[in-house]
Design a protein around this motif. Structure first.
Motif, PDB file in Angstrom:
ATOM      1  N   ASN A 119       0.828  -1.210   0.000  1.00  0.00           N
ATOM      2  CA  ASN A 119       0.000   0.000   0.000  1.00  0.00           C
ATOM      3  C   ASN A 119       0.862   1.261   0.000  1.00  0.00           C
ATOM      4  O   ASN A 119       2.069   1.203   0.183  1.00  0.00           O
ATOM      5  N   GLU A 120       0.162   2.380  -0.155  1.00  0.00           N
ATOM      6  CA  GLU A 120       0.831   3.664   0.028  1.00  0.00           C
ATOM      7  C   GLU A 120       1.285   3.762   1.492  1.00  0.00           C
ATOM      8  O   GLU A 120       0.541   3.369   2.385  1.00  0.00           O
ATOM      9  N   PRO A 121       2.476   4.294   1.759  1.00  0.00           N
ATOM     10  CA  PRO A 121       2.879   4.415   3.173  1.00  0.00           C
ATOM     11  C   PRO A 121       1.908   5.312   3.940  1.00  0.00           C
ATOM     12  O   PRO A 121       1.313   6.230   3.351  1.00  0.00           O
ATOM     13  N   PRO A 122       1.741   5.066   5.228  1.00  0.00           N
ATOM     14  CA  PRO A 122       0.842   5.914   6.014  1.00  0.00           C
ATOM     15  C   PRO A 122       1.325   7.366   6.041  1.00  0.00           C
ATOM     16  O   PRO A 122       2.514   7.627   5.904  1.00  0.00           O
ATOM     17  N   GLY A 123       0.377   8.273   6.207  1.00  0.00           N
ATOM     18  CA  GLY A 123       0.723   9.682   6.358  1.00  0.00           C
ATOM     19  C   GLY A 123       0.846  10.461   5.056  1.00  0.00           C
ATOM     20  O   GLY A 123       1.106  11.662   5.077  1.00  0.00           O
ATOM     21  N   GLU A 124       0.621   9.777   3.922  1.00  0.00           N
ATOM     22  CA  GLU A 124       0.712  10.472   2.631  1.00  0.00           C
ATOM     23  C   GLU A 124      -0.299  11.614   2.523  1.00  0.00           C
ATOM     24  O   GLU A 124      -0.110  12.562   1.756  1.00  0.00           O
ATOM     25  N   TRP A 125      -1.384  11.490   3.273  1.00  0.00           N
ATOM     26  CA  TRP A 125      -2.450  12.499   3.207  1.00  0.00           C
ATOM     27  C   TRP A 125      -2.035  13.824   3.826  1.00  0.00           C
ATOM     28  O   TRP A 125      -2.655  14.855   3.587  1.00  0.00           O
ATOM     29  N   MET A 126      -1.005  13.792   4.673  1.00  0.00           N
ATOM     30  CA  MET A 126      -0.664  14.991   5.431  1.00  0.00           C
ATOM     31  C   MET A 126      -0.070  16.056   4.514  1.00  0.00           C
ATOM     32  O   MET A 126       0.996  15.846   3.940  1.00  0.00           O
ATOM     33  N   PRO A 127      -0.749  17.181   4.327  1.00  0.00           N
ATOM     34  CA  PRO A 127      -0.233  18.153   3.374  1.00  0.00           C
ATOM     35  C   PRO A 127       1.034  18.832   3.879  1.00  0.00           C
ATOM     36  O   PRO A 127       1.215  19.009   5.076  1.00  0.00           O
ATOM     37  N   VAL A 128       1.917  19.168   2.943  1.00  0.00           N
ATOM     38  CA  VAL A 128       3.081  19.983   3.290  1.00  0.00           C
ATOM     39  C   VAL A 128       2.585  21.425   3.389  1.00  0.00           C
ATOM     40  O   VAL A 128       2.059  21.974   2.428  1.00  0.00           O
ATOM     41  N   ILE A 129       2.741  22.003   4.559  1.00  0.00           N
ATOM     42  CA  ILE A 129       2.155  23.331   4.795  1.00  0.00           C
ATOM     43  C   ILE A 129       3.265  24.359   4.917  1.00  0.00           C
ATOM     44  O   ILE A 129       4.082  24.298   5.834  1.00  0.00           O
ATOM     45  N   PRO A 130       3.298  25.334   3.993  1.00  0.00           N
ATOM     46  CA  PRO A 130       4.333  26.370   4.102  1.00  0.00           C
ATOM     47  C   PRO A 130       4.134  27.208   5.372  1.00  0.00           C
ATOM     48  O   PRO A 130       3.007  27.337   5.873  1.00  0.00           O
ATOM     49  N   GLN A 131       5.229  27.719   5.885  1.00  0.00           N
ATOM     50  CA  GLN A 131       5.204  28.656   7.019  1.00  0.00           C
ATOM     51  C   GLN A 131       4.143  29.732   6.782  1.00  0.00           C
ATOM     52  O   GLN A 131       4.061  30.286   5.682  1.00  0.00           O
ATOM     53  N   GLY A 132       3.344  30.007   7.771  1.00  0.00           N
ATOM     54  CA  GLY A 132       2.401  31.121   7.680  1.00  0.00           C
ATOM     55  C   GLY A 132       1.114  30.789   6.949  1.00  0.00           C
ATOM     56  O   GLY A 132       0.215  31.640   6.813  1.00  0.00           O
ATOM     57  N   CYS A 133       0.998  29.588   6.447  1.00  0.00           N
ATOM     58  CA  CYS A 133      -0.193  29.155   5.731  1.00  0.00           C
ATOM     59  C   CYS A 133      -1.369  29.008   6.704  1.00  0.00           C
ATOM     60  O   CYS A 133      -1.189  28.590   7.851  1.00  0.00           O
TER      61      CYS A 133
END
Lengths: 399, 399
Positions: free
Chosen positions: A17-31
């Motif tokens: 499967n896809e590794p866990p946590g793939e859903w977690m978006p990369v969030i830029p500073q200040g977003c």
């Protein structure tokens, strides 16, 4: 030396499967984080916890820092029983196991119930971490649609009938978040609840009721499935959590179920107890006057949800739609014709994040047009600006 | 509804074993606890933890109470890397996973490596919780004797040779507590360490090094197996713990291993991180000046061990014998001709407890004559009176 060559045969299918946590978006500073299912920072009882820890360590000294021996740590169970009783669940102390959050509860239940031949029925969409966990144990699923009144038990019944007629394997367990569902925010109607539990008897399956959001109602409490048969339906494995009403970082969840299930869950729970965390939370719930804390937070989330909804009304194109939740942390938004996972990068560049819908579906294709917004974490201005930015990105996309 | 009928086929063999925790003696109120592998209450940094939590929550506010976002919680990894570096282990941050104590570390490693066809080699005797965990995954074991110089690697080699010659399955992993072993207190000699790692290469097995007691040396540090090949032997999955040097109730352990193992362990670690506990410990280790704390505790345990040994010399019948440990928490006592599990009731009635030897053996018959004493928890008078009482009970038994 090749690490993979040492892996257990039992985990190999899961690793496809896809590794866990793939859903977690990369969030830029200040977003602006409309992605985060975190509690409102202002509702996290920081000062109170500090005082409770000071009090705890003054009174019990080293006791909550050993493996066992803290009365306060032991007392948490009684407090949780009491919280459940307030919601009409009558749970004995041998019917309750404290876990490290709802995630560990789901994982332990999966460990005890699910093998690679087990069929698990899940709502579609549903909590992405639960999907990740179940897929560590089986790849046999039944997915049942959700609508504004929760799980479509009519479709569940159809599918069950069909499977029975064709001699196909029936599900052993239905995983549901009946109240203020993650991600849709919808709540299963009373009729459907009755129907679900009737089906459970008829088709002999168990129900995992994930009630992480149950206490976060805006106006009216919804009766948990667990409470239905004289306050303790034996077919229901109930999962509770303090993450959404106290703080997730304390990692307190629990399972309420038949005592034979509880014994077996404990057998495989190998992180032992967490006395310091449990004793701190026990002291905190005592000091905090949780009833007032809970009503205060219900008001805050009601208002924040209402603000988010009004901003959606104000800024979103006509074709965009959503469910109106009666509690919880989330609003589920449909953006017709848009792949929200592709849109995320643009949104993040504009300074707003969300969780793309596809991660909440086993068949991710079904979730492309959806996204989950949280009103829980951000303050007023975050909600106002966040929705405005998101609407701008969506409008550009639709051009 | 019959709960058992819903159990996974994968857990059914495990449920044939004795339930976990059977080893834990029932201790009457006021009994001297030479059974408890707990730290000395005076060494548990209660005041320091209180101050650290206050400081942490003042500085980071709600951050350590969310799922992620606390710099201090994240910083714990660096501190653990640093602690390991002091003992000549060079571990990258992607080679380390924080767990809820050593028990969760052992369980996660077992989950990733062991299926019902896996042969696991264990020391005999060994840590009873590890035996419980491994038996949840397999019933195929190789048991290798321990003596005053630790694991008998000569016997291990013999058995490996024999298995190879007969085409029998070889072990995938050897679980060892090379330093101040639980329960024997013995330490594997440098020669045997070399020999073990040579065998690991030759017979292609992994080594799980449980180093929970490594920091609790009386005079001299012992080099961990993990440190042997340029500070990071890839065949070693190293398990660390703060339970014996800080406090078990905080539940901080870790695994250091090849990054592919770490990724896979994380995949199946479903209690998420424990930010509040991790951040509190991170702050505590910073504030505590752990070097001084560690040397202070080494001195205390050295003296307590020495006291226990002198009391054994003074009171025990001639035929009773024990190993002299160079660190750790335990003294392992042989009482020829006596079933220590039957003796326990009498001992408890006399006001002293211990852990009967049989629980540390897969074949419990082999452990009947042994018992484990802890000098860690009780104070001077407890140790003095406890050994006196125990000796009295043993002498009566031998009459």
């Amino acid at each position: 030396m090749n690490p993979e060559s040492f892996f257990s045969k039992d985990i190999k299918p899961a690793l496809q499967n896809e590794p866990p946590g793939e859903w977690m978006p990369v969030i830029p500073q200040g977003c602006i984080r409309l992605s985060s299912g975190y509690p409102d920072p202002g509702l996290v009882p920081v000062e109170e916890l500090k005082n409770s820890v000071v009090k705890l360590l003054k009174e019990e000294k080293d006791l909550p820092l050993h493996y066992i021996g803290s009365k306060k740590a032991d007392g948490l169970k009684g407090t949780l029983q009491h919280l459940m009783k307030e919601r009409r669940m009558e749970i004995g102390s041998d019917e309750l196991l404290i876990t490290s959050g709802a995630c560990q509860a789901i994982d332990l239940i999966a460990r005890v119930l699910i093998d690679d031949e087990t069929v698990v029925a899940v709502e579609s969409p549903t909590y992405m971490e639960a999907l990740e966990i179940f897929q560590n144990y089986t790849n046999r699923f039944m997915t049942i649609e959700i609508d504004g009144n929760g799980l479509r038990t009519d479709l569940l019944e159809e599918e069950l009938k069909e499977r029975r007629e064709h001699g196909e394997k029936l599900p052993k367990v239905v995983y549901t978040i009946p109240t203020f569902q993650n991600p849709t925010g919808t709540t299963m109607s009373a009729e459907r609840r009755e129907h679900l539990m009737k089906l459970a008897d008829e088709y002999n399956f168990l129900v995992m009721e994930d009630d992480a959001y149950g206490e976060v109602y805006f106006n009216q409490d919804t009766r948990p499935l667990k409470s239905m048969k004289r306050g303790n339906d034996p077919r229901v494995l109930y999962i509770g959590s303090l993450s959404k009403v106290v703080a997730p970082g304390l990692r307190i969840g629990w399972v309420a179920a038949d005592k034979e299930f509880i014994q077996t869950l404990s057998w495989f729970k190998k992180d032992l107890d967490h006395p310091f965390s449990q004793a701190s939370v026990s002291q905190l719930l005592h000091d905090l006057e949780w009833k007032e804390h809970y009503s205060a937070l219900r008001k805050v989330y009601r208002e924040k949800c209402s603000l988010l909804l009004s901003q959606l009304e104000k800024h979103m194109p006509e074709s965009v739609s959503w469910y109106v939740p009666q509690g919880g942390y989330f609003v589920w938004v449909q953006v017709p014709g848009t792949d929200t996972s592709k849109l995320l990068e643009k949104a993040a560049a504009e300074g707003v994040s969300y969780v793309p819908g596809k991660y909440f579906f086993l068949n991710q294709e079904e979730g492309l047009e959806y996204l989950r917004l949280s009103f829980s974490y951000e303050g007023e201005s975050g909600i106002v600006d966040g929705v405005e930015r998101l609407a701008r990105v969506i409008r550009q996309q639709m051009k």
